[in-house]
Structures are given as C-alpha cells and as structure tokens.
Design a protein around this motif. Sequence first.
Motif, mmCIF file in Angstrom:
data_model
loop_
_atom_site.group_PDB
_atom_site.id
_atom_site.type_symbol
_atom_site.label_atom_id
_atom_site.label_comp_id
_atom_site.label_asym_id
_atom_site.label_seq_id
_atom_site.Cartn_x
_atom_site.Cartn_y
_atom_site.Cartn_z
ATOM 1 N N GLU A 149 -4.643 4.797 2.297
ATOM 2 C CA GLU A 149 -5.985 5.187 2.761
ATOM 3 C C GLU A 149 -6.991 4.060 2.545
ATOM 4 O OE1 GLU A 149 -5.701 8.558 0.198
ATOM 5 O OE2 GLU A 149 -6.168 9.902 1.855
ATOM 6 N N THR A 153 -4.088 1.900 -1.974
ATOM 7 C CA THR A 153 -3.221 2.871 -1.326
ATOM 8 C C THR A 153 -3.347 2.749 0.194
ATOM 9 O OG1 THR A 153 -4.960 4.547 -1.397
ATOM 10 C CG2 THR A 153 -3.428 4.461 -3.260
ATOM 11 N N LEU A 183 1.856 11.181 1.127
ATOM 12 C CA LEU A 183 1.202 9.908 1.446
ATOM 13 C C LEU A 183 -0.317 10.014 1.350
ATOM 14 C CD1 LEU A 183 3.252 8.341 4.407
ATOM 15 C CD2 LEU A 183 3.219 7.689 2.004
ATOM 16 N N ASN A 184 -0.775 10.998 0.610
ATOM 17 C CA ASN A 184 -2.208 11.157 0.383
ATOM 18 C C ASN A 184 -2.463 11.081 -1.119
ATOM 19 O OD1 ASN A 184 -4.886 11.803 0.281
ATOM 20 N ND2 ASN A 184 -4.693 13.783 1.288
ATOM 21 N N ALA A 185 -2.840 9.916 -1.581
ATOM 22 C CA ALA A 185 -3.043 9.709 -3.016
ATOM 23 C C ALA A 185 -4.441 10.105 -3.473
ATOM 24 C CB ALA A 185 -2.779 8.243 -3.387
ATOM 25 N N ASN A 223 0.784 7.615 8.866
ATOM 26 C CA ASN A 223 0.606 8.532 7.738
ATOM 27 C C ASN A 223 0.882 9.972 8.165
ATOM 28 O OD1 ASN A 223 -0.165 9.863 5.427
ATOM 29 N ND2 ASN A 223 -2.134 8.855 5.228
ATOM 30 N N THR A 241 0.855 4.088 -2.837
ATOM 31 C CA THR A 241 0.599 5.473 -2.433
ATOM 32 C C THR A 241 1.696 6.394 -2.929
ATOM 33 O OG1 THR A 241 -0.531 4.693 -0.427
ATOM 34 C CG2 THR A 241 0.165 6.992 -0.471
ATOM 35 N N SER A 270 0.826 -1.209 0.000
ATOM 36 C CA SER A 270 0.000 0.000 0.000
ATOM 37 C C SER A 270 0.858 1.255 0.000
ATOM 38 C CB SER A 270 -0.921 0.002 1.233
ATOM 39 O OG SER A 270 -1.759 -1.125 1.238
ATOM 40 N N SER A 286 1.166 9.268 -5.699
ATOM 41 C CA SER A 286 1.367 10.622 -5.174
ATOM 42 C C SER A 286 2.504 11.343 -5.871
ATOM 43 C CB SER A 286 1.643 10.564 -3.665
ATOM 44 O OG SER A 286 0.540 10.053 -2.969
#
Length: 325
Positions: free
Chosen positions: A278, A276, A255-257, A301, A99, A95, A103
């Motif tokens: 999330e 990912t 780390l926020n796709a 995260n 990600t 994951s 990203s």
Amino acid sequence: MAVTDARVEVLSEEKMVNDKKDNRKKFFKKLVQQKELVLIVLPFLVLLIIFSYVPLWGWIIAFKNFNVAIGINKSPWVGLENFKMLFEDHTFYQSIRNTLGISILKYFLGFFSSITLAVLINEVRNMKFKRTVQTISYLPHFVSWVVAASIVLDVLSPDGVVNQLLLKLHIIKQSINFIGVPHLFWPLMALSDMWKEVGWNSIIYLAAMTAIDSELYEAASIDGAGRIRRIFSITLPSIVPTIKILLILNAGWILNAGFEQVFLLSNPMVIDYSQTLELYVYNYGIPMGRFSFATAAGIFNSVVSLAMVTLANRISKALSGESAF
C-alpha cells in the motif's frame, strides 16, 4: 431404445425448466413476504454498488498511459506495459515481502489473542468485572490510528515507559529506540495492532459462546471435568465453525497490512522493512503522478486477495466439508 432415450431427455429438460420456474416463484414469493427486510437492506446495497462496484470501471487506467489533462477515454492504450514495469521492479517484491510478513504476524497473533481473550472473558462469573474488562478492551478500537500511533511512539521512545521499565529491571543497560530498529518493525506492528483490535475481534467469539448449551457445562462438571477441561472439550469445539469462517474471510486481507498504521509508524531508518504494498502504491504511484502504475499494483492486490479467499474456502471444504460460500 433410441426413442425411449429421447423421451427421457425431453422429460428431463421439461423437469429442469419447471424446477427453475418453481424456484423463481418461491424466490419472488419470499421476497414479497420479507419486503420490510429488503427495504432495510436496499440503501446499503445501493451504497455498496456505488462505492465498491462502480469504481471498478477505473481499472481501465492500468491498461492506459493515463493523463489527467485529457481524461481516461482519450489516454493512449499501453496494454500490459504497466504490469511489466511493476513485475520488473525490485522494490515491488520487497514491498510484497514486507506486506506478507506484517500481515501474517497480525493474522495469527490477532487470531489467537482474540480467541484467548474471549475464552477468559466468558469464564468470568462476576458480571460487573466482566463488563468492565469488555469495555476497556473494546475502547482502543474506537481510537483512530493517528492517536494510537502517537501513543505507541511515546511508549516505545527512548524516554518511554517500556525503556524505563527495562532499565529499572536491569534487562537493558541503555535506552533503545524500538521503532528505529529494522528487524523489530514487523513484530511491533503486529503487537500494536493486537492491542488496538483484540477486544473488538473477540466480540464475535463471545457471541458464538453464548449459543453453547449450558447443560453441556453442567454435565461435564458432574462428570468431574475442571474449568480447563471444559474449555478444551466444550467451549473451543463449539466455536470451531465460527473460527473457520473468520479464517476464510480474513485470508482476503493477507495483502493488507494496514496503510494508516504503517504510514504513521514508519520512518527512514526502517524503510526496508516498513514499505508495504500500500505504501509502495502511494509513494511510487500517486505523488509521482503515475496513476496507471498505481492502479496496476492495486489490481494485483485485489486479484491475489480474491484468490486467497477462494483457496482458503476450498481447503476448508476439502478438509472439513464446511465453507463460507
């Protein structure tokens, strides 16, 4: 000599105390002078504290075997057990890979596309055409990902516009289900996000360009510089500080796709490339009732995002002497 040194130290301490008092007086004086602005900001500050800082108390769940029936306080402590399970899970590392892949592609593609669009719009002299292009490029931002994902799926379907165009141009011999090809998932996420956000992201660069002194362009024209030369010698160097600050701030989102986009466009055929961090938290934490496990992944995260922002800021400060904070 010892007495003199002692007096110097005492005077230095007194000076520091007096400086602190003066700074406090200046701060409160300025606060009173700008009371209208403070009152405007106050409601948003309260909302920020309530919705962003107060919920941090819930992080304690990550260190407990949380049970909804008995509540947070009565749930037994397990220490770092949830983090141990997290780092021992192979799917967790997969994951993180997905990600980072999505990203980073979004990060650089969005960065270059928004600057390019801003420069192109800035060079347009016909104001009516300029406003039309700006409006059209902004519109997708205001469309929810539920609607945008439906558009993307229709366009990329075997009977969609993309396949029909490629077939007519004889580039492919049969239709391709683009959204079902695993290794195409990352670039498709980046391209669809660029389509949706490029216009909105270009606004801040356009705002920075409006602050450039027009006399610089006039002087460059007199010296014989063409339009391309003026872009690379005046426009881009003038917005470098803005670019640096945005790069630093956006590093925190590495780390926020994009949960909504990935969740709506993902399918079982591309799960190895689409899950990912999330989605991992959602799939393995909430539906299974593993709230402590999901919270541990969320803390990981947040900590990594904070570290990335701090690192990017220090690198910028070391290389150019400029930083966001």
